[in-house]
Design a protein around this motif. Structure first.
Motif, mmCIF file in Angstrom:
data_model
loop_
_atom_site.group_PDB
_atom_site.id
_atom_site.type_symbol
_atom_site.label_atom_id
_atom_site.label_comp_id
_atom_site.label_asym_id
_atom_site.label_seq_id
_atom_site.Cartn_x
_atom_site.Cartn_y
_atom_site.Cartn_z
ATOM 1 N N PRO A 1 -43.070 32.619 6.884
ATOM 2 C CA PRO A 1 -41.691 32.416 6.407
ATOM 3 C C PRO A 1 -40.831 31.657 7.421
ATOM 4 C CG PRO A 1 -42.367 34.663 5.975
ATOM 5 C CD PRO A 1 -43.429 34.042 6.828
ATOM 6 N N LEU A 2 -41.033 31.943 8.703
ATOM 7 C CA LEU A 2 -40.269 31.225 9.738
ATOM 8 C C LEU A 2 -40.723 29.770 9.842
ATOM 9 C CD1 LEU A 2 -40.258 33.942 12.537
ATOM 10 C CD2 LEU A 2 -38.377 33.304 11.027
ATOM 11 N N ILE A 3 -42.028 29.572 9.838
ATOM 12 C CA ILE A 3 -42.565 28.215 9.945
ATOM 13 C C ILE A 3 -42.228 27.413 8.694
ATOM 14 C CG2 ILE A 3 -44.672 26.848 10.220
ATOM 15 C CD1 ILE A 3 -45.846 29.278 11.741
ATOM 16 N N GLY A 4 -42.209 28.069 7.536
ATOM 17 C CA GLY A 4 -41.899 27.407 6.283
ATOM 18 C C GLY A 4 -40.479 26.879 6.204
ATOM 19 N N GLN A 5 -39.594 27.380 7.045
ATOM 20 C CA GLN A 5 -38.217 26.884 7.059
ATOM 21 C C GLN A 5 -38.087 25.555 7.783
ATOM 22 O OE1 GLN A 5 -35.891 30.038 8.747
ATOM 23 N NE2 GLN A 5 -36.105 31.345 6.955
ATOM 24 N N LEU A 6 -39.105 25.210 8.568
ATOM 25 C CA LEU A 6 -39.092 23.928 9.270
ATOM 26 C C LEU A 6 -39.385 22.797 8.296
ATOM 27 C CD1 LEU A 6 -41.227 24.891 12.407
ATOM 28 C CD2 LEU A 6 -38.758 24.560 12.332
ATOM 29 N N PRO A 7 -38.902 21.585 8.602
ATOM 30 C CA PRO A 7 -39.311 20.445 7.775
ATOM 31 C C PRO A 7 -40.809 20.181 7.947
ATOM 32 C CG PRO A 7 -37.995 19.725 9.650
ATOM 33 C CD PRO A 7 -37.976 21.223 9.651
ATOM 34 N N MET A 8 -41.389 19.435 7.025
ATOM 35 C CA MET A 8 -42.832 19.191 7.048
ATOM 36 C C MET A 8 -43.283 18.598 8.375
ATOM 37 S SD MET A 8 -45.689 19.503 5.489
ATOM 38 C CE MET A 8 -45.244 19.814 3.819
ATOM 39 N N TRP A 9 -42.517 17.662 8.920
ATOM 40 C CA TRP A 9 -42.910 17.038 10.184
ATOM 41 C C TRP A 9 -42.865 18.033 11.341
ATOM 42 C CZ3 TRP A 9 -39.182 17.273 13.837
ATOM 43 C CH2 TRP A 9 -37.857 17.411 13.406
ATOM 44 N N GLY A 10 -42.156 19.115 11.190
ATOM 45 C CA GLY A 10 -42.131 20.160 12.206
ATOM 46 C C GLY A 10 -43.209 21.206 12.000
ATOM 47 N N PRO B 1 -47.164 20.021 13.587
ATOM 48 C CA PRO B 1 -47.554 20.323 14.967
ATOM 49 C C PRO B 1 -47.676 21.815 15.258
ATOM 50 C CG PRO B 1 -45.496 19.065 14.932
ATOM 51 C CD PRO B 1 -45.940 19.256 13.531
ATOM 52 N N VAL B 2 -46.851 22.624 14.601
ATOM 53 C CA VAL B 2 -46.932 24.073 14.818
ATOM 54 C C VAL B 2 -48.289 24.592 14.356
ATOM 55 C CG1 VAL B 2 -46.002 26.310 14.084
ATOM 56 C CG2 VAL B 2 -44.447 24.470 14.732
ATOM 57 N N TYR B 3 -48.706 24.203 13.160
ATOM 58 C CA TYR B 3 -49.990 24.674 12.653
ATOM 59 C C TYR B 3 -51.160 24.087 13.436
ATOM 60 C CZ TYR B 3 -48.013 27.225 8.755
ATOM 61 O OH TYR B 3 -47.331 28.136 7.992
ATOM 62 N N ILE B 4 -51.027 22.872 13.931
ATOM 63 C CA ILE B 4 -52.099 22.298 14.758
ATOM 64 C C ILE B 4 -52.244 23.091 16.052
ATOM 65 C CG2 ILE B 4 -52.723 20.293 16.175
ATOM 66 C CD1 ILE B 4 -51.707 18.536 13.878
ATOM 67 N N VAL B 5 -51.122 23.377 16.686
ATOM 68 C CA VAL B 5 -51.173 24.140 17.935
ATOM 69 C C VAL B 5 -51.693 25.550 17.679
ATOM 70 C CG1 VAL B 5 -49.753 25.192 19.745
ATOM 71 C CG2 VAL B 5 -49.442 22.795 19.143
ATOM 72 N N LEU B 6 -51.143 26.218 16.654
ATOM 73 C CA LEU B 6 -51.568 27.589 16.367
ATOM 74 C C LEU B 6 -53.014 27.644 15.886
ATOM 75 C CD1 LEU B 6 -48.424 29.081 14.588
ATOM 76 C CD2 LEU B 6 -49.235 29.523 16.900
ATOM 77 N N GLY B 7 -53.433 26.663 15.111
ATOM 78 C CA GLY B 7 -54.766 26.702 14.521
ATOM 79 C C GLY B 7 -55.864 26.192 15.416
ATOM 80 N N LEU B 8 -55.652 25.061 16.049
ATOM 81 C CA LEU B 8 -56.729 24.455 16.830
ATOM 82 C C LEU B 8 -56.747 24.910 18.276
ATOM 83 C CD1 LEU B 8 -56.637 20.788 15.543
ATOM 84 C CD2 LEU B 8 -58.287 22.558 14.994
ATOM 85 N N ILE B 9 -55.659 24.715 18.936
ATOM 86 C CA ILE B 9 -55.644 24.950 20.377
ATOM 87 C C ILE B 9 -55.656 26.435 20.698
ATOM 88 C CG2 ILE B 9 -54.293 24.617 22.479
ATOM 89 C CD1 ILE B 9 -53.310 21.976 21.200
ATOM 90 N N TRP B 10 -54.766 27.197 20.074
ATOM 91 C CA TRP B 10 -54.591 28.592 20.471
ATOM 92 C C TRP B 10 -55.778 29.473 20.096
ATOM 93 C CZ3 TRP B 10 -51.173 29.766 23.907
ATOM 94 C CH2 TRP B 10 -50.898 31.098 24.170
ATOM 95 N N ILE B 11 -56.377 29.275 18.907
ATOM 96 C CA ILE B 11 -57.468 30.165 18.504
ATOM 97 C C ILE B 11 -58.831 29.596 18.863
ATOM 98 C CG2 ILE B 11 -57.630 29.310 16.138
ATOM 99 C CD1 ILE B 11 -58.127 32.944 17.132
ATOM 100 N N TRP B 12 -59.022 28.306 18.770
ATOM 101 C CA TRP B 12 -60.367 27.772 18.962
ATOM 102 C C TRP B 12 -60.639 27.363 20.388
ATOM 103 C CZ3 TRP B 12 -63.498 29.299 15.612
ATOM 104 C CH2 TRP B 12 -63.113 29.467 14.299
ATOM 105 N N ILE B 13 -59.779 26.598 20.979
ATOM 106 C CA ILE B 13 -60.086 26.027 22.286
ATOM 107 C C ILE B 13 -59.945 27.051 23.403
ATOM 108 C CG2 ILE B 13 -59.391 24.278 23.958
ATOM 109 C CD1 ILE B 13 -58.695 22.492 21.556
#
Length: 80
Positions: A38-47, A50-62
């Motif tokens: 819900p918090l992330i969904g309030q951001l515009p698409m361009w925002g 990067p949040v989902y890339i950081v949360l999805g790729l870097i934080w959990i996988w790398i």
């Protein structure tokens, strides 16, 4: 036919334990990110991208899984 003891490999308990840890990390992370949606969904698409890339790729996988996979293979948390 007998098994040659020089070529017999005892399976390690680290691989099944590591697989369960990976599943637990993925489940826990999915719940956390889902609760933040819900918090992330309030951001515009361009925002959001990067949040989902950081949360999805870097934080959990790398970061955590690199060391966990190294431990599963070698028994040490650090490679090298």
């Amino acid at each position: 036919m007998s098994i040659d003891p020089r070529h017999y490999h005892q399976p390690s308990w680290r691989k099944p334990a590591g697989m369960f840890a990976i599943l637990g990390l993925i489940l826990g992370w999915a719940v956390l990110v889902g609760s933040l949606s819900p918090l992330i969904g309030q951001l515009p698409m361009w925002g959001q991208v990067p949040v989902y890339i950081v949360l999805g790729l870097i934080w959990i996988w790398i970061l955590p899984l690199r060391r966990l996979l190294a431990w599963m293979e070698t028994g040490r948390w650090r490679q090298g």
